[in-house]
Structures are given as C-alpha cells and as structure tokens.
Design an enzyme around this catalytic site. Structure first.
Site, mmCIF file in Angstrom:
data_model
loop_
_atom_site.group_PDB
_atom_site.id
_atom_site.type_symbol
_atom_site.label_atom_id
_atom_site.label_comp_id
_atom_site.label_asym_id
_atom_site.label_seq_id
_atom_site.Cartn_x
_atom_site.Cartn_y
_atom_site.Cartn_z
ATOM 1 C CD GLN A 100 -2.403 -6.450 -2.255
ATOM 2 O OE1 GLN A 100 -3.272 -7.314 -2.349
ATOM 3 N NE2 GLN A 100 -2.385 -5.387 -3.057
ATOM 4 C CB CYS A 151 5.208 -0.914 -11.060
ATOM 5 S SG CYS A 151 5.189 -0.428 -9.352
#
Ligand code: PLP
Length: 369
Positions: free
Chosen positions: A178, A315
């Site tokens: 990320q 999640c």
C-alpha cells in the site's frame, strides 16, 4: 448516475498508459520470453525493462523477482526462514495488524515447528519500539512489518523496526503493497513485497525485492524461471504493465501526493462528525477509516449504492472475516461494526469526494435520527 469509486486500497483502476504498454505483448509480440529466437528475445527484453522500472523505486543492492501477486511474493519471502532454522533461528515476529498474506503465512509457519509471535500495536495502530525490544532475541529469524496498513492507513516505523531486527541478526520483511510508489520504501528492509493492482497496474502480478546475499528456496518448482525460485512462463504483458505503472508512480509521485492530500483534507472536513480509526498523523492520506457510533454499516452501504467503499470491519483480504486490525486497536465490537473505509486515488476528483460525503452523511443522518 455513475458509481463513485472510493475503494483504492482494495484495487486501483488501470492507468491508460499502462493499458497501452501491455497491449503489444498480448497481440503481435506474443513470444515466450524464455525462447531463444527473436520473438522470445523481444519479450525477454520487455521483461527486463519492466524489472528495471520496478527496481528503480527500490533499494539498490538487491534483485526483483516477478510473482503472480504480492501474496505469492510474501510466501516466497517466508522461505528465507527455512534456511535459517538449521542455525537455531526458528522464531517469526510479525505486527498483529499485518495483512492476511503475511499474518496467515506466519501463523501457518507456526504450525510447522516455528514459533510465531504477534507484535502488539497501541490504540493508534502503531508498534511501540520499546515493546519490540523485548520480543526479539537470538532465535528470531524474520520480522514482518508492513509499510502502510491497508485497513487504517497507518505508517509503521519500518526503518527502525528493520534496524532492530538486524541488531538481533534477523531479517526484515516489509509488505510495501500500500506504500510502494507513493511513500519512501525502507532502505534497510531485506525483503520487500509489492503488487501491480494497487499502483494503477494490472492484477495477477506482484514482485519481491530481495537483498543481495539472501538465498530463498524455490516456491514453485519447474523450468527454473525467475532465478530458479518461481518457475513458470512469465507474462511479458503483465510485467510491462507493472513496470510502466511503477515508472508513472515515480514520475508523478509529488503530483499524486498533493492530489491525495487535497482529497483527504476535503474528506476529513466533510466527515467531521466521524471519529478516525488509527493514528491521525502517522498515516498515508489516501486512506480514511472512520466510524460513527450506532451506525449499521451494512444498511449504510445498501442506502449509498452510488458510492463504492468498504465496511471498515470487513477484512480487506476478501476473506469475509471480521477485521483483526480494528480489534487489535482495542476497538469495541460495536465500534468495529460502525466503521467504514474510504480510499482515495489518482483518478478521483474533489467533486467526487464531496458528492460521496454528501450521500454517505445523508444516509447516516437518516439512519441515526
Ligand atoms: N498486502 C497488503 C497490505 C494488501 O493490501 C494486499 C491486497 O489487498 C496484499 C498484501 C495482497 O496483494 P495481492 O492482491 O497482490 O496478493
């Protein structure tokens, strides 16, 4: 009305330039990059250009191995511990809030004779360096800490964690999925995983950067491609796509960041009635995980179909399991269930964020009134 896409942590749209870079390798240049003739050599050259484009965003003293995903890259990286166990190093320590790709792999190694430790985080989602000191020892083989958390966006002190791991003779794996192409990569990490589809590149490709001198056992046996550790014919098209995506990230890094900060500040001001999950200052601004007490997020999502965003409690690995990340912060189950995650990206506009905030806030107000 078109749906506004605010889920850029789940995946990003393909950059148009990336699509253009991939196309020739799916059409006229269809050669197998492992063939010795001209078709093969052209494809192999494209793969090597892509490798250099990815390597340009990573530390200098290492090699890039293409994989089918970041999850595969992480599984490949964990192989390092199998080489270290015979030397008495059989402990794995990972941050409790790691993505399932790291967490479940570490937990699986825990069933195979390794001693896996989960390193706690504070209410901000950050590890405390003084706590880590006590967790590492002469048996520690691998320390796993992600750069930017996919659920709450917090940025861990990865450079310090790597230094501490080294002080104990352990390797440091950084899941940089990320953060790659956006923020600084930890120069001291030994193994770095990244993914194409989080940087406006294609799905189905990732890469592992490996520091020189670190040997990995093969993850996939066969023809010996990818330096003998990941056999199978490479896709020149996917490699070219990942390479071009990385190159664009490098070229546009400042411009992209200014844009993301602008979107984030717009959102923060419009979601002033919501509490932010995770650290307010140690964070990547493209991620906003927020909650409002009493909100039923499933209902909110169905009332706000014009905006694509995530339930903060789901999640993000797609497993459908409730968030271990928000739980690790010490959030009560009701607060976890009232959280949403917004992810801003290069192709979002301020107007889209304003429109999305209006729709989400309106639906939330209706529900809570
Ligand atoms: N690590 C993080 C932090 C992620 O966000 C993701 C994807 O959601 C992964 C790993 C797995 O990436 P991939 O989809 O390439 O396997």
């Amino acid at each position: 009305m078109a749906t506004i896409y605010l889920d850029n942590q789940a995946t990003t749209p393909l950059a148009p330039e990336v699509f253009d870079a991939m196309l020739p390798w799916l059409k006229e240049n269809f050669g197998n990059p492992h063939s010795a003739h001209v078709f093969g050599r052209q494809a192999a050259a494209a793969v090597e250009v892509a490798r250099e484009q990815v390597a340009a965003l990573l530390p200098e003293n290492g090699r890039v191995i293409f994989t089918g995903s970041a999850t595969e890259a992480i599984n490949l990286a964990f192989g390092a511990v199998r080489n270290m166990a015979p030397r008495g190093r059989d402990q794995i320590a990972i941050v409790d809030t790691e993505h399932a790709a790291v967490r479940d792999t570490a937990l699986w190694y825990g069933t195979q004779g390794f001693d896996t430790k989960l390193l706690p985080v504070d209410r901000q989602g950050l590890v405390k360096m003084e706590d880590l000191e006590a967790c590492f020892g002469p048996k520690t083989a691998l320390v796993g800490a992600m750069l930017v958390n996919n659920e709450i966006g917090v940025v861990q002190p990865v450079e310090q964690i790597a230094a501490l791991a080294h002080a104990h003779g352990a390797l440091m794996l950084c899941d940089a999925v990320q953060g790659f192409g956006r923020i600084a990569i930890p120069e001291q990490a030994d193994l770095i995983a990244l993914s194409g589809h989080k940087i406006y590149g294609p799905k189905g490709i990732g890469a592992l950067w490996v520091r020189d001198g670190i040997d990995l056992p093969p993850l996939i046996h066969g023809g010996g491609q990818e330096q003998g550790v990941r056999s199978g014919t490479l896709s020149p098209s996917l490699c070219a796509g990942l390479g071009r995506a990385a190159k664009i990230c490098a070229e546009r890094r400042d411009e992209d960041m200014i844009h993301i900060i602008n979107l984030s500040e717009t959102a923060r001001s419009l979601f002033g009635d919501w509490a932010v999950n995770g650290s307010l200052d140690q964070r990547y601004p493209g991620n906003l995980n927020i909650r409002r007490d009493g909100l039923d997020v499933a209902r909110l999502m169905s009332d706000t179909r014009g905006v694509a965003f995530s339930a903060g409690s789901a999640c993000a690995s797609g497993s459908g399991r409730p968030s271990h990340v928000l739980a690790a912060l010490g959030l009560e189950p009701a607060r976890i269930k009232s959280s949403i995650r917004l992810g801003f990206g290069r192709y979002n506009s301020v107007e889209e964020v304003e429109q999305a905030a209006h729709l989400i806030n309106q639906a939330a107000e209706q529900q809570l009134s």
